[in-house]
Enzyme design. Structure first.
Site, mmCIF file in Angstrom:
data_model
loop_
_atom_site.group_PDB
_atom_site.id
_atom_site.type_symbol
_atom_site.label_atom_id
_atom_site.label_comp_id
_atom_site.label_asym_id
_atom_site.label_seq_id
_atom_site.Cartn_x
_atom_site.Cartn_y
_atom_site.Cartn_z
ATOM 1 N N LYS A 1 0.859 -1.182 0.000
ATOM 2 C CA LYS A 1 0.000 0.000 0.000
ATOM 3 C C LYS A 1 0.895 1.231 0.000
ATOM 4 O O LYS A 1 1.825 1.329 0.808
ATOM 5 C CB LYS A 1 -0.878 0.022 1.252
ATOM 6 C CG LYS A 1 -2.068 0.956 1.147
ATOM 7 C CD LYS A 1 -3.124 0.389 0.217
ATOM 8 C CE LYS A 1 -4.530 0.759 0.573
ATOM 9 N NZ LYS A 1 -5.487 -0.078 -0.176
ATOM 10 N N THR B 1 -3.964 -5.095 1.097
ATOM 11 C CA THR B 1 -3.303 -3.803 1.273
ATOM 12 C C THR B 1 -4.169 -2.891 2.146
ATOM 13 O O THR B 1 -3.647 -1.994 2.813
ATOM 14 C CB THR B 1 -2.988 -3.134 -0.079
ATOM 15 O OG1 THR B 1 -4.197 -2.803 -0.760
ATOM 16 C CG2 THR B 1 -2.144 -4.061 -0.947
ATOM 17 N N ARG C 1 29.976 29.879 -11.807
ATOM 18 C CA ARG C 1 28.582 29.730 -12.206
ATOM 19 C C ARG C 1 27.717 29.654 -10.958
ATOM 20 O O ARG C 1 28.206 29.455 -9.849
ATOM 21 C CB ARG C 1 28.400 28.468 -13.052
ATOM 22 C CG ARG C 1 28.704 27.176 -12.312
ATOM 23 C CD ARG C 1 28.379 25.949 -13.181
ATOM 24 N NE ARG C 1 28.707 24.717 -12.459
ATOM 25 C CZ ARG C 1 28.458 23.504 -12.922
ATOM 26 N NH1 ARG C 1 27.914 23.345 -14.124
ATOM 27 N NH2 ARG C 1 28.767 22.424 -12.210
ATOM 28 N N GLN D 1 29.637 16.462 -9.622
ATOM 29 C CA GLN D 1 30.208 15.174 -9.236
ATOM 30 C C GLN D 1 31.067 15.308 -7.980
ATOM 31 O O GLN D 1 30.959 14.509 -7.038
ATOM 32 C CB GLN D 1 31.088 14.609 -10.383
ATOM 33 C CG GLN D 1 30.318 13.906 -11.486
ATOM 34 C CD GLN D 1 29.818 14.854 -12.563
ATOM 35 O OE1 GLN D 1 29.715 16.069 -12.350
ATOM 36 N NE2 GLN D 1 29.473 14.307 -13.719
ATOM 37 N N HIS E 1 19.859 24.207 -13.915
ATOM 38 C CA HIS E 1 20.640 25.249 -14.572
ATOM 39 C C HIS E 1 20.010 26.631 -14.418
ATOM 40 O O HIS E 1 18.815 26.810 -14.567
ATOM 41 C CB HIS E 1 20.790 24.923 -16.056
ATOM 42 C CG HIS E 1 21.285 23.536 -16.310
ATOM 43 N ND1 HIS E 1 22.513 23.094 -15.863
ATOM 44 C CD2 HIS E 1 20.717 22.470 -16.931
ATOM 45 C CE1 HIS E 1 22.677 21.821 -16.217
ATOM 46 N NE2 HIS E 1 21.593 21.415 -16.861
#
Lengths: 281, 281, 281, 281
Positions: free
Chosen positions: B11, B56, B173, B216, B244
């Site tokens: 559920k 459920t 940036r 990263q 961005h």
């Protein structure tokens, strides 16, 4: 010691429309593309070294450029061209391209399709995922967001009852779901549009035809039918929410409600998932 | 031969609010819960046999009932009680409970918290996932939808250039992302609220403090800091879209734009994911 | 005869972020702007004559350029500069600028605000609408999406009962709503940030403080308090959904539920709207 | 003095499904209903007196009960029955019922419609608003969320240029929009289903057929055609976002892009609205 154990990156939600202009009218493709790469990218994480990091902006540009040159055929061929392109970079081990195709049709004018005007619609979204590795290419296709309902021939009985069970058994409930079905092809070279259409038809026809004792069984029956009827398919994965429709109690208002008036709900909902596969034996 | 290779069900989107009423004011918990089970459920698929299928709807009822009896402490304890409950059924091999905690705070009246009035808000959603198996219980915690931005000290340089590369290198940036960070604890018995608060603080502080040469690297630096500073954590997985923000070209209007006016976009967006882990060595 | 009886056009969903860089840290503004014009535009409709049609792309560019030059102060001043600019075109009779301000705050690092890192959040969105005409300028301000809850001191009794009434009377329900409140100022020249903060505080404090016999009364009490306490405000319009929280019946599970466990719902919901105004008398 | 100057209340997002079971198959209706009342409700606001306040829960129950008894015909008849019912209460001056009809069709099995299985889809949503007052009943009908595109024969030229104008003139742009069109009927007694289908066809056919020098003209041409061809309609209001599709610059990649590859955007978007009316003369 701390180590990086898995990483991937890419560009998602690349939106593009291609209009192929022909003497008999225009053809419209409307896609949302996502590209993801895995490979030798650890130095970008641990050393801030971007030497290997193909910019995600470059991925977007490539998706646009390839839409010009590689989108005459099915989604899968376009996706494969993109996957192959990125896999050619030495640092890439896996290139995954996911494509959603949004459905438009020609507007009918006086019963004839207008050559240059379209209306968006249809039932659900076609999807394709092409995964390229140096060992080979895998193609998955499927549908998302196909909302379907059975108004009869759906039951749910014989489930266990404990302290917290209040649900009544039912022989005739309304069953509604929003189908996500993703199937894996055995080959990366198929007549993808034809196979897609055929599998989609099987999915809908079997949904309509079968008697459902549970959503679980419905998944199995649909998945099995796809594998039985379509040799091109190796495996099917389905995710089916159970979009409950509760019978409204009209007795306080002096009215009977014999499976007629329901209130649809989205929260909470059941969620049933399974994968069905063809095996060698 | 066709076979069922994986299945689970449950559920999702169980919504519940708990008001604990006390002499010094009320305490509010607002949760969205999802429960999923794996185990001996194949017959439900292949034979329409619901003998083992805990409804459920029963899961939903159990979530409500346990909110009454097991929600005095952290989300993780409530989730563990639910997982243990379902795991006690002989047909269940894996019980997974996912909980999102929505943030409310007391409304301030004259500088003092009102005892019985709340406003929803805050930054992001707290999540916890408790996975119970007969081999043991795993607890993951984390945050979703924490939207953060660095207005400087973010660069992206030194990436490869090919035919499709148009992105300029940049030393400065604007970097914005919507953080999903999920960490796995080494133990199912912790002071979960205290550890969660501490890890969340580390995540935000390190995001604010570090110099980012790429998303990263940001993932690595944040993940590593969490592992370095919090022994309770074994592994961190992060998914960071790169939302961005493009510098607007104001030169046609006779204006300079030195990193001042940006247009935020959501389509397309970068998507960077990685998992960082503590290893034995 | 067929005639054009009303028309307006503009640009919506203009997204912009402004970073003001200072020695003590950056200041961040994150806006969604919509601009709409009314005036002598009939020929564009009926004759395909675009002579008077200021392109919506030009509106967007103007919003960006004015973000550089006119966004040092409150939203309302920026909106007024835009409205005045468009009103200066002879074909424009009404220029309406709607601005939503998205809330960000400095991330705390070691208890101090980081100068250049932010987290998005907070409770609701600040909005402002500036309407410029040749007769004068009207400024409205307000909030959207402020989700609040009273856990006690909310009742609903004494309503009429007919064939279709099943709702029980209650002395102590949970009342939750997502406030939209828009107030009109008497002057276009105010210390908008200070007044906004003060009115918002009144709204929340009165919500927290009052006894509610109905959502209708709550609107009146809050609106009246705003007018009583803030001379700058002439009129308040509120739209309050009633986000029902239903007490869960735990008796089948052997548990009492004395106003403790609720299930929040969004469909259907009550929807109560009213406008409260200061009159001359 | 502070006074209440306008108020209304009701229930929104009432979801209901009706299955009419017949020997030749089932018929499915899927609606979202909103009911709002105006009238003598001031005492509820100012005095906490609920004597006149028909509970919104009662409205919901009435919508369900009337779905049983009054939903054999068009949406408009059901809405009118509800409006008349609430208008019969002495405190009600205006009863407004808004209905959205969600489209389902029979799943085709072997080319024949399955009697008891349906798929949701189609293009846009049908809407109807019935406003009952003691002076009479007004019926409006229309569509929402019909997304359409012209791949040619759309231009935008001759607009004024100022300091902030950078948009190029174009003779051949791609025009896409999500149509909201609401028309008012002259009578509350019509063959609503037939008229709706005919007006919808006109809307789509004219969209497809006409040459567009601007979205403004498109609104006029479509609205005028509806009034010209359908005597039942008195007035049409349209709201058309301009969902910009920008031609991608492929020159950096050595490719031409002659109106072929576009990137669709949603932020920002133009927004054009107008009302066209039949006049007595």
């Amino acid at each position: 010691m701390i180590e990086l154990v898995a990483d991937r990156y890419g560009k998602a939600a690349i939106r593009l429309v291609r209009v192929a202009r022909g003497p008999d009218g225009d053809t419209l493709r409307d896609l949302t593309v996502a590209i993801a790469l895995e490979g030798d990218f650890a130095a970008a994480h641990t050393d801030g070294d971007n030497t290997n990091v193909i910019a995600t902006d470059t991925m977007k540009n490539t998706a646009y450029a390839f839409a010009k040159s590689h989108l005459d055929g099915p989604l899968e061929a376009y996706g494969r061209a993109l996957a192959d392109h990125f896999l050619a970079a030495p640092q890439v081990d896996v290139a995954t391209v996911n494509i959603k195709g949004h459905h438009w049709q020609h507007i009918a004018v006086g019963g004839q399709p207008a050559p240059d005007a379209f209306v968006r619609g249809g039932e659900g979204t076609r999807v394709a995922t092409i995964t390229g590795t140096h060992a080979g290419t895998t193609v998955e296709a499927g549908v998302e967001d196909v909302v379907v309902m059975k108004t009869t021939r759906s039951a749910f009985r014989g489930f266990p009852r404990d302290t917290y069970t209040t649900l009544a058994e039912t022989d005739d409930r309304l069953m509604a779901t929003k189908v996500t079905a993703i199937w894996r092809y055995g080959s990366p070279d198929l007549d993808f549009d034809a196979v897609f259409a055929a599998v989609r038809t099987t999915l809908l026809e079997v949904f309509a035809d079968h008697e459902s004792p549970s959503v679980q069984t419905s998944i199995w029956v649909m998945g099995k039918a796809i594998l039985d009827r379509h040799d091109e398919v190796e495996q099917v994965r389905m995710v089916l929410p159970n979009l409950h429709h509760w019978l409204v109690d009209l007795r306080p208002f002096g009215l009977e409600n014999d499976r007629e008036i329901y209130t649809p709900t989205t929260e909470p909902h059941g969620l049933i998932e399974a994968t069905v596969r063809r095996t060698e034996a």
